[in-house]
Scaffold this motif. Structure first.
Motif, PDB file in Angstrom:
ATOM      1  N   GLU A 289       1.329  -3.903   8.364  1.00 35.27           N
ATOM      2  CA  GLU A 289       1.210  -2.650   7.607  1.00 35.27           C
ATOM      3  C   GLU A 289       0.684  -2.912   6.196  1.00 35.27           C
TER       4      GLU A 289
ATOM      5  N   SER B 155       3.181  -0.077  12.825  1.00 36.93           N
ATOM      6  CA  SER B 155       4.221   0.944  12.890  1.00 36.93           C
ATOM      7  C   SER B 155       5.599   0.351  13.156  1.00 36.93           C
TER       8      SER B 155
ATOM      9  N   THR C   5      -2.601   3.130  17.705  1.00 40.30           N
ATOM     10  CA  THR C   5      -2.290   1.911  16.967  1.00 40.30           C
ATOM     11  C   THR C   5      -3.531   1.376  16.267  1.00 40.30           C
TER      12      THR C   5
ATOM     13  N   GLN D 243      -0.408   8.361  13.535  1.00 45.62           N
ATOM     14  CA  GLN D 243      -0.962   7.389  12.582  1.00 45.62           C
ATOM     15  C   GLN D 243      -2.060   8.031  11.732  1.00 45.62           C
TER      16      GLN D 243
END
Length: 386
Positions: free
Chosen positions: A42, A32, A236, A228
Protein backbone atom coordinates in the motif's frame (compact mmCIF):
# COMPACT_ATOMS: atom_id res chain seq x y z
CA UNK A 1 15.72 -3.52 -36.95
CA UNK A 2 14.66 0.12 -37.17
CA UNK A 3 11.48 0.34 -35.07
CA UNK A 4 9.39 3.39 -36.08
CA UNK A 5 5.97 2.57 -34.64
CA UNK A 6 6.15 4.46 -31.36
CA UNK A 7 2.49 5.56 -31.59
CA UNK A 8 1.47 1.90 -31.34
CA UNK A 9 3.73 1.14 -28.40
CA UNK A 10 7.15 2.04 -27.05
CA UNK A 11 10.01 -0.05 -25.64
CA UNK A 12 10.06 0.42 -21.85
CA UNK A 13 12.94 2.30 -20.27
CA UNK A 14 15.46 -0.16 -18.83
CA UNK A 15 15.07 1.63 -15.48
CA UNK A 16 11.34 0.92 -15.59
CA UNK A 17 11.90 -2.79 -16.28
CA UNK A 18 14.34 -3.00 -13.36
CA UNK A 19 11.94 -1.16 -11.04
CA UNK A 20 9.02 -3.46 -11.91
CA UNK A 21 11.16 -6.57 -11.46
CA UNK A 22 12.45 -5.46 -8.06
CA UNK A 23 8.98 -4.43 -6.91
CA UNK A 24 7.45 -7.76 -7.97
CA UNK A 25 10.07 -9.59 -5.95
CA UNK A 26 9.83 -7.50 -2.78
CA UNK A 27 6.39 -5.87 -2.65
CA UNK A 28 4.10 -8.72 -3.64
CA UNK A 29 1.38 -8.09 -1.05
CA UNK A 30 -2.21 -7.05 -1.70
CA UNK A 31 -2.40 -3.34 -0.85
CA UNK A 32 -5.85 -3.90 0.70
CA UNK A 33 -4.48 -6.40 3.25
CA UNK A 34 -4.01 -5.19 6.83
CA UNK A 35 -0.84 -7.10 7.65
CA UNK A 36 2.70 -5.81 7.18
CA UNK A 37 3.18 -7.27 3.69
CA UNK A 38 -0.04 -5.60 2.53
CA UNK A 39 0.84 -2.31 4.19
CA UNK A 40 4.22 -2.28 2.45
CA UNK A 41 2.48 -2.73 -0.90
CA UNK A 42 0.00 0.00 0.00
CA UNK A 43 2.87 2.35 0.76
CA UNK A 44 4.42 1.69 -2.65
CA UNK A 45 1.03 2.35 -4.25
CA UNK A 46 0.77 5.65 -2.36
CA UNK A 47 4.25 6.67 -3.51
CA UNK A 48 3.44 5.77 -7.14
CA UNK A 49 0.37 8.01 -6.96
CA UNK A 50 2.40 10.84 -5.46
CA UNK A 51 5.12 10.60 -8.12
CA UNK A 52 2.54 10.53 -10.93
CA UNK A 53 0.63 13.48 -9.51
CA UNK A 54 3.78 15.50 -8.88
CA UNK A 55 4.95 15.03 -12.47
CA UNK A 56 1.65 16.51 -13.70
CA UNK A 57 1.39 19.19 -11.01
CA UNK A 58 -1.86 17.84 -9.56
CA UNK A 59 -3.03 16.30 -6.29
CA UNK A 60 -2.49 12.57 -5.60
CA UNK A 61 -6.24 12.24 -4.94
CA UNK A 62 -6.83 13.38 -8.53
CA UNK A 63 -5.04 10.34 -10.00
CA UNK A 64 -7.15 7.24 -10.68
CA UNK A 65 -5.15 4.21 -11.81
CA UNK A 66 -6.65 2.19 -14.70
CA UNK A 67 -5.65 -0.52 -17.16
CA UNK A 68 -4.75 2.03 -19.86
CA UNK A 69 -6.09 4.59 -22.31
CA UNK A 70 -9.14 2.62 -23.40
CA UNK A 71 -10.42 2.16 -19.86
CA UNK A 72 -9.60 5.76 -18.94
CA UNK A 73 -11.52 7.09 -21.95
CA UNK A 74 -14.51 4.81 -21.36
CA UNK A 75 -14.55 5.73 -17.67
CA UNK A 76 -14.53 9.41 -18.56
CA UNK A 77 -17.34 9.31 -21.11
CA UNK A 78 -19.60 6.74 -19.49
CA UNK A 79 -18.84 7.82 -15.94
CA UNK A 80 -19.70 11.46 -16.66
CA UNK A 81 -22.78 10.67 -18.73
CA UNK A 82 -24.20 8.57 -15.91
CA UNK A 83 -23.23 11.00 -13.15
CA UNK A 84 -24.66 14.11 -14.83
CA UNK A 85 -27.60 12.75 -16.81
CA UNK A 86 -29.97 14.93 -14.77
CA UNK A 87 -28.28 18.01 -16.32
CA UNK A 88 -28.71 16.85 -19.89
CA UNK A 89 -27.93 14.14 -22.41
CA UNK A 90 -25.78 15.91 -25.01
CA UNK A 91 -22.08 15.14 -25.55
CA UNK A 92 -19.67 16.88 -27.92
CA UNK A 93 -16.65 15.11 -29.39
CA UNK A 94 -15.02 14.97 -32.83
CA UNK A 95 -15.02 12.74 -35.89
CA UNK A 96 -11.30 11.94 -35.48
CA UNK A 97 -11.19 10.62 -31.92
CA UNK A 98 -9.52 7.35 -30.98
CA UNK A 99 -11.85 4.35 -31.18
CA UNK A 100 -12.07 4.16 -27.38
CA UNK A 101 -13.75 7.58 -27.37
CA UNK A 102 -15.55 7.36 -30.72
CA UNK A 103 -17.09 3.93 -30.10
CA UNK A 104 -17.92 4.75 -26.47
CA UNK A 105 -19.77 7.82 -27.76
CA UNK A 106 -21.61 5.63 -30.27
CA UNK A 107 -22.67 3.33 -27.42
CA UNK A 108 -23.97 6.30 -25.46
CA UNK A 109 -25.81 7.44 -28.57
CA UNK A 110 -27.51 4.05 -28.74
CA UNK A 111 -28.48 4.48 -25.07
CA UNK A 112 -30.36 7.68 -25.81
CA UNK A 113 -27.69 10.36 -25.51
CA UNK A 114 -27.29 12.88 -28.31
CA UNK A 115 -23.70 13.06 -29.57
CA UNK A 116 -22.26 15.75 -31.83
CA UNK A 117 -19.25 14.51 -33.80
CA UNK A 118 -17.52 17.72 -34.87
CA UNK A 119 -15.86 17.96 -38.28
CA UNK A 120 -12.21 18.90 -38.80
CA UNK A 121 -10.47 21.02 -41.42
CA UNK A 122 -8.22 19.66 -44.16
CA UNK A 123 -5.26 19.61 -41.74
CA UNK A 124 -7.17 17.47 -39.25
CA UNK A 125 -7.88 20.12 -36.60
CA UNK A 126 -11.09 20.82 -34.72
CA UNK A 127 -12.32 24.42 -34.63
CA UNK A 128 -12.85 26.09 -31.25
CA UNK A 129 -15.72 28.01 -32.82
CA UNK A 130 -17.37 24.74 -33.90
CA UNK A 131 -17.12 23.43 -30.35
CA UNK A 132 -18.82 26.51 -28.91
CA UNK A 133 -21.51 26.60 -31.58
CA UNK A 134 -22.38 22.97 -30.81
CA UNK A 135 -23.07 23.70 -27.13
CA UNK A 136 -26.70 23.59 -26.03
CA UNK A 137 -28.45 23.84 -22.68
CA UNK A 138 -28.34 20.02 -22.53
CA UNK A 139 -24.58 19.68 -23.11
CA UNK A 140 -22.89 17.89 -20.21
CA UNK A 141 -19.50 17.00 -21.70
CA UNK A 142 -16.88 17.88 -24.30
CA UNK A 143 -14.25 15.24 -25.11
CA UNK A 144 -11.31 15.97 -27.42
CA UNK A 145 -7.89 14.44 -27.99
CA UNK A 146 -4.70 16.46 -27.52
CA UNK A 147 -2.83 14.72 -30.36
CA UNK A 148 -4.44 12.62 -33.07
CA UNK A 149 -3.06 9.10 -32.94
CA UNK A 150 -3.05 8.62 -36.72
CA UNK A 151 -1.88 11.90 -38.20
CA UNK A 152 -0.15 13.53 -35.23
CA UNK A 153 -2.24 16.70 -35.62
CA UNK A 154 -2.25 18.73 -32.39
CA UNK A 155 -5.74 19.81 -31.34
CA UNK A 156 -6.57 23.20 -29.73
CA UNK A 157 -7.35 21.67 -26.34
CA UNK A 158 -6.03 24.64 -24.37
CA UNK A 159 -8.08 27.12 -26.40
CA UNK A 160 -11.18 24.95 -26.03
CA UNK A 161 -10.60 24.69 -22.29
CA UNK A 162 -10.31 28.45 -22.03
CA UNK A 163 -13.57 28.89 -23.91
CA UNK A 164 -15.33 26.32 -21.73
CA UNK A 165 -14.62 28.38 -18.61
CA UNK A 166 -17.77 30.25 -19.65
CA UNK A 167 -19.70 26.98 -19.24
CA UNK A 168 -18.81 25.71 -15.75
CA UNK A 169 -21.42 22.93 -15.80
CA UNK A 170 -19.84 21.23 -18.83
CA UNK A 171 -17.26 18.55 -17.99
CA UNK A 172 -14.17 18.75 -20.19
CA UNK A 173 -12.23 15.59 -21.00
CA UNK A 174 -8.92 15.45 -22.90
CA UNK A 175 -7.51 12.23 -24.34
CA UNK A 176 -3.81 12.88 -23.70
CA UNK A 177 -2.55 9.39 -24.57
CA UNK A 178 -0.32 10.57 -27.44
CA UNK A 179 0.75 13.79 -25.72
CA UNK A 180 2.74 12.93 -22.61
CA UNK A 181 6.48 13.09 -23.23
CA UNK A 182 6.00 14.55 -26.72
CA UNK A 183 4.43 17.97 -26.15
CA UNK A 184 3.84 20.11 -23.07
CA UNK A 185 1.14 18.29 -21.14
CA UNK A 186 -0.46 20.60 -18.60
CA UNK A 187 -3.96 19.59 -17.51
CA UNK A 188 -4.27 22.80 -15.50
CA UNK A 189 -3.42 25.00 -18.51
CA UNK A 190 -5.95 22.98 -20.53
CA UNK A 191 -8.57 23.59 -17.80
CA UNK A 192 -9.33 19.89 -18.15
CA UNK A 193 -11.67 18.17 -15.71
CA UNK A 194 -10.52 14.75 -16.89
CA UNK A 195 -7.51 13.55 -18.87
CA UNK A 196 -6.56 10.04 -20.04
CA UNK A 197 -3.07 8.52 -20.14
CA UNK A 198 -1.54 5.15 -21.10
CA UNK A 199 1.85 4.02 -19.82
CA UNK A 200 3.04 2.04 -22.83
CA UNK A 201 2.87 5.17 -25.01
CA UNK A 202 5.62 6.85 -22.96
CA UNK A 203 7.98 3.93 -22.44
CA UNK A 204 6.18 2.40 -19.50
CA UNK A 205 4.58 -1.06 -19.17
CA UNK A 206 1.49 -2.21 -21.08
CA UNK A 207 -1.87 -2.81 -19.45
CA UNK A 208 -1.74 0.20 -17.14
CA UNK A 209 -2.63 3.87 -17.29
CA UNK A 210 -4.43 6.54 -15.33
CA UNK A 211 -7.21 9.06 -15.44
CA UNK A 212 -6.70 12.56 -14.09
CA UNK A 213 -9.95 13.55 -12.37
CA UNK A 214 -10.16 17.12 -11.12
CA UNK A 215 -11.31 17.39 -7.53
CA UNK A 216 -15.07 17.76 -7.42
CA UNK A 217 -15.83 15.96 -10.69
CA UNK A 218 -18.23 13.06 -10.21
CA UNK A 219 -17.98 9.72 -12.02
CA UNK A 220 -20.11 6.60 -11.91
CA UNK A 221 -17.60 3.70 -11.91
CA UNK A 222 -17.59 1.13 -14.69
CA UNK A 223 -16.62 -1.73 -12.37
CA UNK A 224 -18.37 -2.87 -9.21
CA UNK A 225 -16.33 -4.63 -6.56
CA UNK A 226 -14.08 -3.91 -3.63
CA UNK A 227 -14.06 -0.13 -3.99
CA UNK A 228 -10.36 0.37 -4.77
CA UNK A 229 -9.13 3.64 -6.30
CA UNK A 230 -11.38 5.81 -4.16
CA UNK A 231 -14.36 3.73 -5.20
CA UNK A 232 -13.86 4.61 -8.87
CA UNK A 233 -12.05 1.51 -10.14
CA UNK A 234 -12.51 -1.73 -8.24
CA UNK A 235 -9.96 -4.51 -8.54
CA UNK A 236 -6.68 -5.38 -6.86
CA UNK A 237 -4.06 -2.88 -7.96
CA UNK A 238 -1.04 -4.17 -9.87
CA UNK A 239 1.47 -2.46 -7.59
CA UNK A 240 4.75 -3.33 -9.38
CA UNK A 241 3.42 -2.17 -12.76
CA UNK A 242 1.97 1.02 -11.26
CA UNK A 243 5.29 1.80 -9.63
CA UNK A 244 6.98 1.22 -12.99
CA UNK A 245 4.49 3.53 -14.68
CA UNK A 246 5.12 6.25 -12.12
CA UNK A 247 8.83 6.09 -12.91
CA UNK A 248 8.09 6.29 -16.65
CA UNK A 249 5.81 9.31 -16.12
CA UNK A 250 8.50 11.15 -14.19
CA UNK A 251 11.18 10.36 -16.77
CA UNK A 252 8.93 11.30 -19.71
CA UNK A 253 8.02 14.67 -18.18
CA UNK A 254 11.61 15.47 -17.23
CA UNK A 255 12.93 14.58 -20.69
CA UNK A 256 10.08 16.19 -22.67
CA UNK A 257 11.47 19.68 -23.46
CA UNK A 258 14.76 18.38 -24.85
CA UNK A 259 13.10 15.37 -26.49
CA UNK A 260 10.50 17.53 -28.22
CA UNK A 261 13.11 19.83 -29.74
CA UNK A 262 15.14 16.88 -31.01
CA UNK A 263 12.13 15.06 -32.47
CA UNK A 264 11.00 18.17 -34.34
CA UNK A 265 14.43 18.25 -35.94
CA UNK A 266 14.15 14.61 -36.95
CA UNK A 267 10.64 15.13 -38.24
CA UNK A 268 11.81 18.00 -40.42
CA UNK A 269 14.45 15.82 -42.07
CA UNK A 270 11.95 13.08 -42.89
CA UNK A 271 9.17 15.36 -44.14
CA UNK A 272 11.57 17.25 -46.41
CA UNK A 273 12.65 13.97 -47.96
CA UNK A 274 9.11 12.67 -48.38
CA UNK A 275 7.93 15.90 -50.04
CA UNK A 276 10.15 15.09 -53.01
CA UNK A 277 9.07 11.47 -53.44
CA UNK A 278 6.67 10.65 -56.25
CA UNK A 279 3.35 9.08 -55.15
CA UNK A 280 3.75 10.29 -51.55
CA UNK A 281 1.22 12.74 -50.07
CA UNK A 282 1.89 14.17 -46.62
CA UNK A 283 -1.05 14.79 -44.28
CA UNK A 284 -1.64 17.29 -41.51
CA UNK A 285 -0.70 20.89 -41.03
CA UNK A 286 2.09 22.38 -43.17
CA UNK A 287 3.12 24.27 -40.03
CA UNK A 288 5.43 22.14 -37.89
CA UNK A 289 4.06 23.66 -34.68
CA UNK A 290 0.65 22.23 -35.49
CA UNK A 291 1.98 18.68 -35.57
CA UNK A 292 3.26 16.43 -32.82
CA UNK A 293 7.03 16.02 -33.11
CA UNK A 294 7.05 12.22 -33.18
CA UNK A 295 4.62 11.46 -36.05
CA UNK A 296 4.77 11.70 -39.83
CA UNK A 297 1.70 10.53 -41.74
CA UNK A 298 1.36 10.13 -45.50
CA UNK A 299 -0.51 8.25 -48.22
CA UNK A 300 0.75 6.35 -51.25
CA UNK A 301 -2.31 6.25 -53.54
CA UNK A 302 -2.37 3.18 -55.74
CA UNK A 303 -0.19 1.12 -53.40
CA UNK A 304 -1.54 -1.39 -50.91
CA UNK A 305 -0.36 -0.18 -47.48
CA UNK A 306 0.17 -3.68 -46.10
CA UNK A 307 2.43 -4.52 -49.05
CA UNK A 308 4.49 -1.39 -48.45
CA UNK A 309 4.75 -2.19 -44.74
CA UNK A 310 5.91 -5.77 -45.31
CA UNK A 311 8.38 -4.66 -47.97
CA UNK A 312 9.87 -2.16 -45.53
CA UNK A 313 9.98 -4.82 -42.84
CA UNK A 314 12.01 -7.02 -45.18
CA UNK A 315 14.45 -4.12 -45.26
CA UNK A 316 14.54 -3.94 -41.47
CA UNK A 317 12.08 -1.07 -40.89
CA UNK A 318 8.83 -1.27 -38.88
CA UNK A 319 6.08 1.31 -39.48
CA UNK A 320 2.27 1.04 -39.42
CA UNK A 321 -0.85 1.93 -41.32
CA UNK A 322 -2.99 3.77 -38.79
CA UNK A 323 -4.06 3.23 -35.20
CA UNK A 324 -2.72 -0.12 -34.00
CA UNK A 325 -6.31 -0.95 -33.00
CA UNK A 326 -7.35 -0.78 -36.68
CA UNK A 327 -4.13 -1.73 -38.46
CA UNK A 328 -5.58 -4.94 -39.90
CA UNK A 329 -8.59 -3.27 -41.48
CA UNK A 330 -8.75 -2.56 -45.20
CA UNK A 331 -11.50 0.07 -44.98
CA UNK A 332 -10.59 3.74 -45.51
CA UNK A 333 -9.46 5.61 -42.42
CA UNK A 334 -12.31 7.41 -40.66
CA UNK A 335 -9.83 10.12 -39.64
CA UNK A 336 -8.52 10.76 -43.14
CA UNK A 337 -12.01 10.79 -44.61
CA UNK A 338 -13.03 13.37 -42.00
CA UNK A 339 -10.15 15.50 -43.34
CA UNK A 340 -11.73 15.41 -46.79
CA UNK A 341 -9.51 12.78 -48.41
CA UNK A 342 -10.98 10.43 -50.99
CA UNK A 343 -11.41 6.73 -50.35
CA UNK A 344 -8.17 5.72 -52.10
CA UNK A 345 -6.00 8.17 -50.20
CA UNK A 346 -7.83 7.39 -46.96
CA UNK A 347 -7.22 3.67 -47.47
CA UNK A 348 -3.49 3.98 -48.15
CA UNK A 349 -2.32 5.97 -45.13
CA UNK A 350 1.03 5.10 -43.54
CA UNK A 351 2.32 6.29 -40.18
CA UNK A 352 5.93 6.69 -39.09
CA UNK A 353 6.43 7.43 -35.38
CA UNK A 354 9.73 7.64 -33.53
CA UNK A 355 11.57 8.82 -30.42
CA UNK A 356 14.25 11.32 -29.51
CA UNK A 357 16.74 8.43 -29.49
CA UNK A 358 16.41 7.97 -33.24
CA UNK A 359 19.03 9.62 -35.41
CA UNK A 360 19.26 11.77 -38.53
CA UNK A 361 20.64 8.70 -40.31
CA UNK A 362 17.51 6.76 -39.32
CA UNK A 363 15.33 9.37 -41.02
CA UNK A 364 17.44 9.26 -44.17
CA UNK A 365 17.36 5.46 -44.18
CA UNK A 366 13.57 5.48 -43.82
CA UNK A 367 13.16 7.82 -46.81
CA UNK A 368 15.70 5.90 -48.92
CA UNK A 369 14.08 2.53 -48.30
CA UNK A 370 10.57 3.87 -48.91
CA UNK A 371 11.70 5.26 -52.25
CA UNK A 372 13.22 1.90 -53.20
CA UNK A 373 10.06 0.06 -52.15
CA UNK A 374 7.79 2.32 -54.20
CA UNK A 375 10.06 1.88 -57.22
CA UNK A 376 9.95 -1.89 -56.79
CA UNK A 377 6.25 -2.48 -56.13
CA UNK A 378 3.70 -2.18 -58.92
CA UNK A 379 1.32 0.66 -57.94
CA UNK A 380 -1.63 -1.04 -59.65
CA UNK A 381 -1.50 -4.50 -58.17
CA UNK A 382 0.59 -3.98 -55.07
CA UNK A 383 2.83 -6.82 -56.25
CA UNK A 384 6.40 -6.83 -57.42
CA UNK A 385 7.21 -4.67 -60.40
CA UNK A 386 9.40 -5.77 -63.23
Amino acid sequence: MLYMDYCATTPPYSEVIETISECMRIFYGNPSSLHRVGLEAEDMLRKARQVTASALGVKPSEIVFTSGGTESNNTALKGVSAAYRSRGRHIITSAIEHASVYEAARQLEADGYRVTFLPVDETGAVSVRDVEQAITKDTIMVSLMAVNNETGRIQPVEEVGRMLLQYPKIVYHVDAVQALGKIRTDVKAWNADLASFSAHKFRGPKGVGFLYRREGVNLVPLLAGGGQEMGLRSGTENVPVLVGMAKAVRMAVEKQPEATARMYGLRSILTERLKHLENVLLHGSPEAAGMAPHVVHFSCPGYKPEVVIHALEERGICISTRSACASGEETPSRVLQAMGLGREEAATGLRVSFSSEHTEQDMERMADELERVLNTISPKTGGRGR
